[in-house]
Design a protein around this motif. Structure first.
Motif, short mmCIF file in Angstrom:
data_model
loop_
_atom_site.label_atom_id
_atom_site.label_comp_id
_atom_site.label_asym_id
_atom_site.label_seq_id
_atom_site.Cartn_x
_atom_site.Cartn_y
_atom_site.Cartn_z
N GLY A 17 0.78 -1.24 -0.08
CA GLY A 17 0.07 0.22 -0.08
C GLY A 17 0.71 1.41 -0.02
N ALA A 18 2.11 0.98 0.62
CA ALA A 18 2.85 2.48 0.52
C ALA A 18 3.73 2.73 -0.73
CB ALA A 18 3.84 2.06 1.85
N LYS A 19 3.75 1.82 -1.69
CA LYS A 19 4.21 1.92 -2.91
C LYS A 19 3.66 2.95 -3.81
CE LYS A 19 5.88 -2.77 -3.40
NZ LYS A 19 5.69 -4.02 -3.96
N ASN A 20 4.07 3.69 -4.36
CA ASN A 20 3.80 4.81 -5.42
C ASN A 20 3.46 4.03 -6.76
OD1 ASN A 20 3.04 7.09 -6.57
ND2 ASN A 20 4.89 8.15 -6.71
N THR A 21 2.08 3.97 -7.05
CA THR A 21 1.82 3.26 -8.18
C THR A 21 1.99 4.41 -9.55
OG1 THR A 21 -0.39 3.84 -8.00
CG2 THR A 21 0.33 1.82 -7.05
N GLY A 22 2.39 5.58 -9.25
CA GLY A 22 2.02 6.55 -10.31
C GLY A 22 0.82 6.92 -11.01
N LEU A 23 -0.22 6.53 -10.34
CA LEU A 23 -1.70 6.89 -10.46
C LEU A 23 -2.05 7.93 -9.92
CD1 LEU A 23 -3.27 3.47 -11.29
CD2 LEU A 23 -2.48 4.67 -12.80
N ASN A 24 -2.76 9.02 -10.19
CA ASN A 24 -3.28 10.19 -9.41
C ASN A 24 -4.73 9.99 -9.43
OD1 ASN A 24 -0.85 11.26 -9.46
ND2 ASN A 24 -0.96 12.12 -11.37
N ARG A 25 -5.32 10.56 -8.32
CA ARG A 25 -6.80 10.42 -8.19
C ARG A 25 -7.23 11.89 -8.66
NH1 ARG A 25 -8.58 8.40 -2.45
NH2 ARG A 25 -6.79 6.80 -2.37
N VAL A 26 -8.05 11.43 -9.85
CA VAL A 26 -8.57 12.55 -10.76
C VAL A 26 -10.10 12.68 -10.72
CG1 VAL A 26 -6.60 12.54 -12.11
CG2 VAL A 26 -8.52 11.09 -12.94
N LEU A 27 -10.69 11.65 -10.26
CA LEU A 27 -12.18 11.71 -10.27
C LEU A 27 -12.46 12.09 -9.02
CD1 LEU A 27 -13.25 8.29 -11.55
CD2 LEU A 27 -13.24 10.34 -12.89
N GLY A 28 -13.56 13.46 -8.77
CA GLY A 28 -13.76 13.88 -7.69
C GLY A 28 -15.36 13.48 -7.68
N LEU A 29 -16.10 14.25 -6.64
CA LEU A 29 -17.13 13.85 -6.15
C LEU A 29 -18.32 13.60 -7.13
CD1 LEU A 29 -19.48 13.12 -3.86
CD2 LEU A 29 -19.73 15.61 -3.46
N TRP A 30 -18.31 14.73 -8.01
CA TRP A 30 -19.51 14.75 -9.17
C TRP A 30 -19.43 13.86 -10.34
CZ3 TRP A 30 -23.51 17.18 -7.73
CH2 TRP A 30 -23.35 18.38 -6.71
N GLN A 31 -17.93 13.47 -10.62
CA GLN A 31 -17.82 12.55 -11.46
C GLN A 31 -18.04 11.21 -10.97
OE1 GLN A 31 -15.20 14.67 -10.67
NE2 GLN A 31 -14.82 15.81 -12.45
N LEU A 32 -17.79 10.81 -9.72
CA LEU A 32 -18.21 9.44 -9.12
C LEU A 32 -19.47 9.30 -9.17
CD1 LEU A 32 -15.43 9.01 -6.54
CD2 LEU A 32 -15.65 7.84 -8.73
N THR A 33 -20.50 10.34 -8.79
CA THR A 33 -21.89 10.53 -8.77
C THR A 33 -22.25 10.33 -10.23
OG1 THR A 33 -21.61 12.03 -6.67
CG2 THR A 33 -23.83 11.80 -7.88
N ALA A 34 -22.00 10.95 -11.13
CA ALA A 34 -22.50 10.73 -12.51
C ALA A 34 -22.15 9.12 -13.01
CB ALA A 34 -21.57 11.66 -13.49
N ILE A 35 -20.90 8.67 -12.51
CA ILE A 35 -20.76 7.21 -13.04
C ILE A 35 -21.71 6.39 -12.47
CG2 ILE A 35 -18.94 5.42 -12.79
CD1 ILE A 35 -17.01 7.35 -13.15
N GLY A 36 -22.20 6.48 -10.95
CA GLY A 36 -22.96 6.13 -10.35
C GLY A 36 -24.45 5.98 -10.97
N LEU A 37 -25.09 7.02 -11.40
CA LEU A 37 -26.26 7.51 -11.64
C LEU A 37 -26.33 6.63 -13.20
CD1 LEU A 37 -26.89 11.28 -10.65
CD2 LEU A 37 -28.10 8.92 -9.97
N GLY A 38 -25.18 6.93 -14.00
CA GLY A 38 -25.22 6.34 -15.30
C GLY A 38 -25.34 4.71 -14.95
N GLY A 39 -24.81 4.14 -14.31
CA GLY A 39 -24.76 2.70 -13.99
C GLY A 39 -26.16 2.50 -13.76
N ILE A 40 -26.71 3.11 -12.87
CA ILE A 40 -28.10 2.75 -12.20
C ILE A 40 -29.23 2.85 -13.34
CG2 ILE A 40 -30.06 3.54 -10.71
CD1 ILE A 40 -27.88 4.17 -8.77
N ILE A 41 -28.96 4.01 -14.12
CA ILE A 41 -29.94 4.26 -15.17
C ILE A 41 -29.75 3.35 -16.36
CG2 ILE A 41 -30.59 5.93 -17.09
CD1 ILE A 41 -30.04 8.24 -15.10
N GLY A 42 -28.43 3.01 -16.38
CA GLY A 42 -28.36 1.80 -17.75
C GLY A 42 -28.72 0.49 -17.18
#
Length: 74
Positions: A17-42
């Motif tokens: 868990g302490a290793k740096n994977t080189g990935l950055n967190r770029v999804l915020g609250l609104w993006q994650l909410t949109a993904i969830g709503l899109g999945g439910i509607i789909g």
């Protein structure tokens, strides 16, 4: 069968868990909410299409899915 029941130690998990994977967190609250709503509607759309196809199309359920897919692709 031992391969299915292998476990990592807590220390190994902490090191991993302490290793740096080189990935950055770029999804915020609104993006994650949109993904969830899109999945439910789909899912709801596919369930409704399936119910309608089963109740109204009889043995031509495959044909009704093809027609629904063509209609939704436009």
């Amino acid at each position: 069968m031992n391969a299915f029941f292998r476990k990592k130690s807590i220390e190994q998990l902490q090191r991993d868990g302490a290793k740096n994977t080189g990935l950055n967190r770029v999804l915020g609250l609104w993006q994650l909410t949109a993904i969830g709503l899109g999945g439910i509607i789909g899912v709801a759309i596919f369930v409704l299409i399936g119910v309608a196809a089963a109740e109204h199309s009889g043995p031509a359920v495959i044909l009704s899915f093809i027609i629904a897919g063509l209609a939704s692709a436009r």
